[in-house]
Scaffold this active site. Structure first.
Site, PDB file in Angstrom:
ATOM      1  N   SER A  13      -4.292  -2.512   3.985  1.00  0.00           N
ATOM      2  CA  SER A  13      -4.851  -3.398   4.524  1.00  0.00           C
ATOM      3  C   SER A  13      -4.138  -4.545   5.331  1.00  0.00           C
ATOM      4  CB  SER A  13      -5.409  -4.500   3.207  1.00  0.00           C
ATOM      5  OG  SER A  13      -4.229  -4.312   2.053  1.00  0.00           O
ATOM      6  N   GLN A  36       1.480  -2.335   4.005  1.00  0.00           N
ATOM      7  CA  GLN A  36       1.975  -1.213   2.937  1.00  0.00           C
ATOM      8  C   GLN A  36       1.569  -0.137   3.704  1.00  0.00           C
ATOM      9  OE1 GLN A  36       1.001  -1.772  -1.069  1.00  0.00           O
ATOM     10  NE2 GLN A  36       2.894  -0.434  -1.773  1.00  0.00           N
ATOM     11  N   GLU A  49       4.067  -4.591  -7.520  1.00  0.00           N
ATOM     12  CA  GLU A  49       2.787  -4.566  -7.332  1.00  0.00           C
ATOM     13  C   GLU A  49       2.151  -4.861  -8.513  1.00  0.00           C
ATOM     14  OE1 GLU A  49       1.563  -1.451  -5.024  1.00  0.00           O
ATOM     15  OE2 GLU A  49      -0.529  -1.848  -5.139  1.00  0.00           O
ATOM     16  N   GLU A  78      -7.251   6.903 -14.115  1.00  0.00           N
ATOM     17  CA  GLU A  78      -6.366   8.211 -14.766  1.00  0.00           C
ATOM     18  C   GLU A  78      -4.866   7.920 -14.774  1.00  0.00           C
ATOM     19  OE1 GLU A  78      -8.950   8.263 -12.670  1.00  0.00           O
ATOM     20  OE2 GLU A  78     -10.628   9.112 -14.077  1.00  0.00           O
TER      21      GLU A  78
END
Lengths: 411, 393, 411, 393
Positions: free
Chosen positions: C175, C139, C258, C380
């Site tokens: 990754s 990604q 996701e 957050e």
């Protein structure tokens, strides 16, 4: 009857303490002194509870300058530094000769604000009376519609032809308003200006017609505060403190006093956690290792807060201005909540039921635990202050900051 | 004990939804939170007309009782939905002590005669009951039962605090007799029984102190097996209280979110400040986790290890979550949340009181240790707890 | 070799499981099956580690549709519901026949996004290859300058006369980028539009000249991620997924996958806290009542999170879309941090020193504890999502929300 | 033991400020945090040239040692200022183990000959030393000392982890002899002593494992009174570590505040989001409370009850505060704070390691129980802890 002029006061701490102590022994009523010497708290409290005797004593004390030792010489005080003043206060407390808690607004907020902003006439009229304990004061800042956004107040003051002001609005969270002689009042005098720029500050005579305090019951079940309704209240222009429309600057003086308002030199010593430990020993909760660790943690935290208060006191004495009052307030709020819950857990049944008349103190502490995280500015407001003033973070965006007050959204 | 649960897990049926709506509607009309406050403030135990209506119109008291005892054979899950709705409006009075504590104890004791005599009256709303176990220490443990039953079945000792203990029509007590702990029934007016109302933090539920001095009582169930019945009743009550707390938390979150969407400060709705948003988000997380814990437990079959585990998990998680939620509710309301007139403190009082009623969360976790150890002993090195998140931002 | 069409798959859970199990027993290589039956994990892992054998197996598996059971029939899948698909996955896991973790981006993100937005050509080219495990995907969304503000990306793609795109920029936190065949790429194609409206989405061939992944070392000392530098990378227009400048909408599809990306039906059972309890028994930390309570608390919290995951799974199956993935992610981040610290406290010396080669696992868990509160969107950001989408709070003011991207402030 | 503290409490003198500036300047130039990282990454114990400069140019190793032992007779407060500055830059190596642990132990043992022999070499920077007390359990307790000294003074046992234990020039060990626990000195190379470096979470400080097999050692101080010396040394080290942690926390807060003032997301500086602001404010509160606790302790006279209390309070409060601060620092930096290249993880590693070095906060609180009970026993009903706030908003 009066002490020497401050320049003649002994310089050494011990000597100053001795001088004040000696003066107190000489001037306190004999039965009061005897009760103190005998450690008879109940007797002292009985004397202090008598309105006549109390008034007489505060008159003597006020005349000496010892009730307001940091105020300037000639204006009811002795011109002492905070550090030296704390030595005076320690002596007063030792003899239970000090002014009561309810004089906080008068002595700590009103006095210094008048000292900074008052006309000679205002100083002459109010300061001696304050020093001698003849007037009880309250604060009329907060409003239901404003809340944390103090400057968003909407109580209106309109100046009339004779220069007096006509005030209408509603205030809230006013302690002692129902008993007070005077109130520190902020009102909006220019709704066309942005919110901070259209406010004027007044010293309101609470006996004026149209001033109506009503008790406001809190979640604890007590009513320590009032709502105060102001309906067509006529205030003379001579009661205005500071220039028209600059009341926010005057209020800042008051608010800084409030946050730094320490009475007496702080020490590291007994606190709320000690009381909880004592209670835990009684109920057996101390035997529980989990509760023990939480109690000692609270003890450590409270002592660290006391140490911080001492540092703040020393720093204030050295003139360094900080938002550190907010740091202490926030830490205290956190601790208070922790202690409020913990206290109930020390009771075998969690302090949720008790036989008539045997209400555990833990109940009151639990119900009051949120006081400090809301009263005097919420913890959220304190975090903003710390972040902006200590750490230099940008202010929160206020899309209406510069809008004329009358055009702001309400809710 | 209760009817078997329905599939699928966490999948609400139309019946479930219907039940929830009916109960919510009835409570909204006749027992909103303002009514709970009103009863508490004037010191009324409950609204008898409403209590009758709950039984007659909706059959809530007998909802999960077996049909042969006058009930409707519903599941514990059905009952959880009911008490969740009651939790939203802080409904108090005799419902919970009767239906969630005393009735399960009677059923667990498995005394046919006693069940046949009392459960139908509970189901039709004409009998309220209380379960009296703890004796001042707050700990639910057989060792802490020191009220004694002599050979003649006379009880001596003290029980406090007992939910609705001073007012219920029937008392189910745990006492130590010659064979160990058994359950006993005592009706008000029995000689040697004194009942005194206690003052309470949470005004919506009454509690009382019972003093027994050679009080005649009827032993029920297998002699010496009373504690096992107490344990089962406590598990049922734990699951139901967790569901009730979910309702209360949901009300707190809604109340606070609503306030944050209408209150304006510093030129903005306070709900647009992250200081408020983030605390609200944490409240939502706590609520959803609590809901999962409470309903997972309600979906297990009573009597199984899963049910016991679910009950303990829900009790530990939900009661701590609720207290924190109630504190946050006050905080986010600011000054108004601190007043007597605002409902926030009613939720806070209930949260604290709940925490003490069925053993503290700490006690519950101590009891869970055996289960935790057993789980750890079965460790294998398989499946990670969470799918690896591959791409952080 | 292929299973029956999904309409013929048995309806009952147990029957479906049996059918899949039977198919696996029939098709898995005999030594693989024998190793599984013998419970010989090491032997299975040896077979799975052999690239040739692995590829051969994934080809067989992919052809059957079982690797991607929720994808439509005819596009590499079996068209199963999430619930029924989880039964398939359970069987695959049981035989260790499932696709590895590194295929997460390809199977869970790329496939569904291509299914929703791809052209027929793109689907035909990519989906079968994905289903058969012939391509590894990564990604390429995050950028150092954008961070949590994903849409603030500044990698540029400029269309050339021949309709191909010239891409320049830098990505981060990718990754497997150094091994991947394809990457999901977002690039800015209209800097004059507000930030969300000038982005286009591409399926980037990672072998294209100018694509340079470099390993990025994390605080744990490992380098699971890459920075990827894109220098004058030429991308054909046929690699564009979805319309020009509507890449943000395409990315939303990916991001929703996701957050909800669960593999297999979740259960209540062993977790990290069980491992910690096991370790505490070994080190003796279990004897400490404070640690014991924290361990059981963590155990309870982890189980409550698992229960929440099940609820989410059921709700997702019933089609109710929620921000509840964010709730689970936030709860998991909190728990992970708690467990990371707690793990070290179970070691007698706090896992701060160890003899060479005897590094306690607690060290790795401690250093990785912040992963979930940052990776995949900070806590957050999750709190904002929950507050805005679940509770209906207003969005944070973004003073530059509607500004053309090129006029936005950077920093 | 150390020179008396200077008045006024919390009132910094010009000398204090001067000292702080000198140390900060020197470290900024020769040992910034990037240098600490560099040494850790290549596995270097320390920078010998800098260590010599600290002694020769500023006299830091001997700053608080008595003049008759080659020191400058400064106070513990002076030393606290020094280590606070070292904490800011995560200065590691032999300074802390030598000056804050081994030297205080030597002084507390009050062995004139040993002090005269070793302290001047510590003061002039030519000797590094380590204090070896714990034996794998991490607990500082006389009962946990099982290394033995036989009648001939030969030591047998194992000590680990020992800060700088594998490398220091002098080892001060606690061992159990016929008279009880005493302190012993062992120099490297002594027969029967094996020293093995351990791997560490915090790369800036080395730790080692000592194995002793009938190792000849020199007993110092009054026989059997060694544990009292260990207790004193540990108190001094606790106060100094707290000061060091204050420096590290201050660095974390500054690093984070700086980042929040320059990093922009969603069209705003992230420091304008309350999610960031409020967490930063909590960090500031923790820092200021820690500073108060550390320096209040440093202002007390070593050997007094106040000093012991201050040391324990500071240790409990500061080490937990520091760990939380380091975690928050990573959080507020987002992805970048999670990389190897960013310094945040160095502060986190140090924070965790610190927590284990002088007994855990939990152990320290357990030790404080006696003091807490004594305080509670003196309860009177006087002064409230905080002046009543009269007007909430």
């Amino acid at each position: 009857m009066t002490l020497a002029h401050p320049v003649d006061l002994p310089a050494a701490e011990a000597d100053l303490a001795d001088a004040v102590g000696a003066w107190l022994r000489e001037n306190l009523p004999p039965d009061w002194l005897a009760a103190v010497d005998a450690g008879d708290h109940a007797a002292v409290e009985r004397i202090r509870a008598d309105p006549g005797r109390r008034a007489a004593w505060f008159d003597v004390l006020g005349a000496s300058g010892l009730a307001t030792p940091t105020w300037p010489w000639g204006q009811g005080g002795l011109g002492l530094t905070a550090d030296r003043a704390s030595i005076v206060t320690e002596q007063l407390v030792r003899y239970r000769a000090e002014r009561p808690n309810q004089d906080f607004v008068g002595l700590t907020l009103a006095g210094p604000t008048i000292l900074e902003w008052g006309t000679d006439e205002q100083k002459a009229a109010r300061l001696p009376a304050l020093a001698r304990g003849r007037e009880l004061w309250c604060q009329l800042f907060s409003e239901p519609g404003a809340g944390s956004d103090l400057a968003a107040l909407s109580t209106r003051a309109v100046q009339r032809e004779d220069s007096s002001w006509l005030v209408n609005g509603q205030k809230v969270w006013n302690s002692y308003a129902h008993l007070a002689d005077f109130g520190l009042l902020m009102a909006r005098t220019d709704p066309a200006a942005p919110k901070h720029r259209g406010i004027t500050y007044f010293l309101l005579d609470m006996r004026t017609p149209g001033v109506e305090p009503r008790p406001l019951k809190q979640m604890t079940g007590n009513a320590e505060f009032n709502e105060t309704f102001l309906t067509d209240v006529v205030v003379p222009d001579s009661a205005r403190l500071g220039p028209v429309n600059q009341g926010w600057a005057v209020a800042i003086t008051t608010l800084m006093q409030e946050r730094n308002g320490l009475s007496g030199r702080p020490v590291v010593g007994q606190g709320e956690s000690d009381r909880l430990v004592g209670r835990a020993l009684t109920t057996g909760a101390w035997r529980d290792p989990l509760l023990r660790d939480r109690l000692v943690s609270a003890f450590v935290e409270e002592r660290a807060l006391q140490m911080t208060t001492i540092r703040g006191f020393v720093a204030a004495g050295s003139g360094a201005p900080t938002a550190e009052g907010s740091i202490r307030k926030l830490a205290h709020a956190t601790l208070s909540e922790k202690l409020g819950v913990l206290g109930t857990e020390l009771e075998p049944d969690g302090a949720v039921a008790w036989d008539a008349g045997e209400r555990p103190v833990a109940v009151d502490a639990f119900l009051a635990m949120k006081t400090y995280s809301i009263a005097g500015g919420t913890s959220e407001i304190q975090r903003n202050i710390i972040s902006e003033r200590v750490l230099g973070m940008p202010k929160d965006p206020d899309p209406e900051r510069h809008k004329p007050f009358q055009e702001r959204s309400r809710g | 004990m209760y009817a078997e649960q329905r599939d699928p897990e966490f999948g609400w049926t139309g019946e479930h939804r219907q039940l929830r709506e009916t109960v919510r509607g009835l409570l909204a009309e006749r027992a909103p939170v303002s009514r709970s406050r009103e009863l508490a403030e004037v010191g009324e135990r409950y609204d008898p007309a409403l209590y009758a209506a709950l039984a007659e119109q909706v059959g809530l008291q007998g909802l999960a009782l077996p049909e042969r005892f006058g009930g409707y054979g519903g599941t514990l899950l059905d009952l959880a939905i009911v008490v969740e709705e009651m939790g939203r409006v802080l409904h108090g009075g005799p419902f919970f002590p009767t239906v969630a504590l005393a009735a399960p104890a009677l059923m667990a004791a498995a005394d046919e005669a006693a069940c046949a005599e009392y459960l139908p009256r509970i189901a039709d709303g004409t009998l309220t009951a209380a379960l009296a176990v703890v004796e001042g220490s707050g700990v639910w443990s057989a060792d802490d039962v020191s009220t004694t039953a002599d050979i003649g079945g006379l009880l001596t000792g003290a029980k406090f605090p007992v939910l609705d203990g001073a007012d219920a029509d029937l008392l189910v007590l745990a006492a130590r007799g010659p064979e160990g702990v058994s359950l006993y029934l005592v009706e008000p007016g029995t000689p040697g029984l004194r009942r005194a109302p206690m003052e309470t933090l949470d005004g919506t539920r009454r509690m009382g102190r019972l003093t027994l001095d050679r009080t005649p009582a009827r032993r029920i169930g297998t002699p010496g097996q009373g504690w096992a019945a107490v344990v089962q009743a406590r598990e049922v009550a734990s699951v139901l209280m967790a569901a009730e707390q979910v309702g209360a938390m949901a009300a707190c979150v809604e109340l606070t979110a609503e306030y944050a969407k209408t209150r304006r400060q510093f030129g903005r709705l306070i709900g647009s400040f992250q200081g408020v948003k983030h605390r609200l988000a944490d409240m939502a997380v706590r609520l959803e986790m609590s809901r999962s814990a409470a309903y997972w437990a309600a979906w297990q079959d009573p009597g199984t290890d899963e049910f016991s585990f679910g009950a303990a998990t829900a009790r530990s998680f939900c009661s701590e979550a609720y207290l924190q939620t109630a504190q946050d509710t006050i905080q986010l309301h600011g000054g108004i949340g601190f007043t007597w007139e605002h409902d926030a403190h009613l939720y806070l009082r209930r949260a604290r009181a709940d925490m003490a009623l069925l053993g503290t969360p700490t006690q519950v976790r101590a009891e869970l240790e055996t289960t935790v150890l057993a789980a750890a002993a079965e460790l294998d090195s398989a499946v990670p707890a969470w799918p690896a998140i591959e791409v952080p931002a």
